[in-house]
Write a protein that holds these residues in place. Structure first.
Motif: not given
Length: 598
Positions: A441-446, A451-460, A466-471, A476-481
């Motif tokens: 939840s903490a990583l998801l909020q951040q 900025t790159h997520l905002t730009a990706t969302r602006a591109l449509g 966003l969930l599968w390719h960005e979030l 997953l890597p830091p949570v798995t670690r």
């Protein structure tokens, strides 16, 4: 609270008989005596009327009367809570100091722009994080308290009595927190503000301080979980050092089925967990609230090149070698003429108090302990990620679940399913997912505020893209670690429940039982405790060093799609290769001040 109230009815013994034994073990349990106890306590009314009367008394400031001692519950619970809070403060100070020592090298290198691709995992930290708290407490009490006489080992009479239990609780917790912070710092030092600060000649101490401020909000929710765990989950430490804390009070009430004391202690832990969770979330918002609101963050988790790892292979080979050497031996063979023998060619790890081969018992117990710990870790990871992606649902559950110590969860599971090898696994699984959900939840909020997520969302791009390719690739890597860092802790929780007699029963070679059986002989035959602890530490070193190899993979360059769908437009362009110490291409201007909060 309802589950706690049902504990006397879930157990397979008569609650009146348990209360009678707690009051007077010598008294004959005649039917008339048991009937009188049931009438006195109102057991015939059922759990709901008892719970209702207890809640009604709380509104008047009355938590009821102990079924065992006959004294008022509230004064004893408040006194035990005060002791636990004081112990928690000491352990938290030790944990913060330990975490600072763990990440000191990364802070020094990063603030001077000398940080490479990644910081190698520290074996000493891994061993420290994997040490059983109850074993560390036993060693500190026997060596420093008894043999050297430097500090008192038993009781609770002043500040001197705080030192050893605070060290036993704070050192492993600080090692885990330090590893998590050390994992995030390289990403902070690679952000644009850090590069700008270094270019303008900002002192390294200021850069390190701002990097800490950038990373700490992601750890605060887990720090809140540690705070509650240090209060209610320190039952074994309170037992060893004879500390009259809330954890020991709650455990004794659960064993004696003293329902008013048990409910009051559990309520105190639930309220403490809720307060710690709210405080952690408010502090995180205070530290990076404007950046979350404006979407001005940069992701701390970026693709990094793979690096060869020798240490995980070495530790894995050692662990497999120990198991392979011990499996052909009989773990149950008794030899009364070879009690507590030192390590030799016939018995490489020595023997226990019954003459059984320790190498054989450790190897056969590893199959059970490691398999269960791995299964619980995988289940906790899956549940933690899924619930962490739904923070509004998981936040109240985390605050509640974290207030239940694994020992109390073990008692509840034992009451429902009975004692057995899977009882500790179910108990630990009930609480093991909450730190991973909090981290998600903490990583998801951040990540949502980058900025790159905002730009990706602006591109449509849509929500699923966003969930599968960005979030998920960033989370997953830091949570798995983190889950791998928790693997030794889960094995330790299983061992602690076995140590307290809530898991497998003798003559099972489960690791917790090995430590519990051999602890009384630690001074005469230290190998009987050191070798099981060394294997646990080896597991911790393997998990910590292997966790460092889990990284966010680089994206492959793909040719642009002439059709130009919104999702493809986001991922079509080749992404420039990012170096570890250079930021991603900026989509928003760099803040004017290098020391401005990211």
């Amino acid at each position: 609270m309802c589950g706690i109230g049902l504990l006397p009815w879930l157990s397979r013994t008569d609650p009146a008989l348990t209360v009678l034994r707690a009051r007077s073990a010598e008294r004959d349990p005649t039917p008339e005596t048991l009937r009188a106890i049931r009438d006195q306590l109102g057991l015939g009314d059922g759990p709901l009327p008892l719970l209702g009367r207890w809640l009604g008394g709380l509104l008047r400031g009355d938590a009821g009367t102990s079924w065992v001692s006959g004294t008022d519950v509230l004064p004893a619970a408040v006194q035990a809570l005060a002791v636990s809070l004081l112990l928690m403060a000491g352990a938290l100070a030790v944990a913060v100091a330990t975490a600072a020592a763990v990440c000191a090298r990364t802070l020094w290198l990063g603030s001077r722009r000398r940080l490479g691709d990644r910081t190698p995992g520290g074996t000493a930290t891994a061993v420290l994080a994997a040490l059983p708290e109850f074993l560390l407490a036993s060693v500190l009490a026997s060596v420093i308290g008894v043999q050297l006489g430097w500090l008192p080992a038993l009781g609770w009479y002043g500040p001197q009595w705080m030192v050893l239990p605070s060290l036993a609780l704070g050192l492993p917790a600080g090692a885990v927190l330090g590893r998590m912070l050390d994992d995030m710092l390289p990403g902070a030092f690679a952000e644009p503000w850090a590069l700008a600060a270094a270019a303008r000649g900002v002192p390294p101490k200021s850069v390190a301080r701002q990097a800490l401020r950038r990373c700490v909000p992601g750890l605060l929710p887990n720090l809140g979980l540690f705070v509650v765990g240090l209060t209610g989950g320190s039952v074994a430490i309170e037992q060893i050092f004879d500390i009259p804390g809330l954890g020991r009070l709650t455990l004794r009430a659960a064993l004696a089925q003293d329902l008013p004391v048990l409910q009051t202690g559990t309520l105190a832990l639930v309220l403490l967990a809720a307060a710690a969770g709210i405080l952690a979330r408010l502090t995180a918002r205070w530290l990076i609230g404007p950046a979350l609101r404006d979407g001005a963050l940069h992701s701390l988790h970026r693709p990094t090149p793979p690096a060869p790892r020798v240490l995980p292979l070495l530790y894995g080979a050692l662990l497999i070698g120990v198991i392979a050497l011990g499996l052909p031996r009989d773990p149950l063979a008794l030899n009364t003429g070879a009690k507590l023998q030192a390590p030799s060619a016939a018995h490489p790890f020595g023997t226990d108090a019954l003459g059984r081969d320790l190498l054989a018992r450790i190897a056969h117990g590893a199959l059970n302990t490691l398999a269960i710990a791995l299964a619980v870790s995988v289940a906790a990871l899956v549940a933690g990620v899924l619930l962490g992606l739904l923070p509004r649902l998981s936040a109240p559950l985390v605050d509640t679940v974290n207030a239940v110590p694994p020992v109390l969860a073990g008692l509840l599971v034992t009451g429902i399913a009975g004692s057995g090898p899977w009882t500790p696994a179910l108990a630990v699984a009930i609480v093991a997912w909450s730190p991973l959900a909090t981290h998600t939840s903490a990583l998801l909020q951040q990540e949502r505020a980058t900025t790159h997520l905002t730009a990706t969302r602006a591109l449509g791009a849509g929500p699923w893209y966003l969930l599968w390719h960005e979030l998920l690739p960033a989370i997953l890597p830091p949570v798995t670690r983190h889950a791998l860092l928790r693997l030794p802790g889960i094995a330790l929780s299983l061992a602690a429940l076995g140590f307290l007699g809530l898991g497998s029963q003798p003559p099972s070679p489960e690791w917790g039982l090995l430590l519990a059986e051999n602890q009384p002989y630690a001074e005469r035959a230290p190998w009987a405790v050191l070798f099981p602890a060394a294997v646990l530490a080896l597991l911790g070193a393997l998990a910590v060093t292997a966790a460092g190899g889990i990284r966010l993979p680089r994206r492959r360059k793909r040719p642009a799609d002439p059709a130009g769908t919104p999702g493809d437009a986001v991922s079509a362009g080749p992404e420039p290769e990012r170096q570890p110490n250079h930021p991603a291409p900026l989509l928003t201007p760099v803040p004017a001040s290098p020391t401005e909060t990211p």
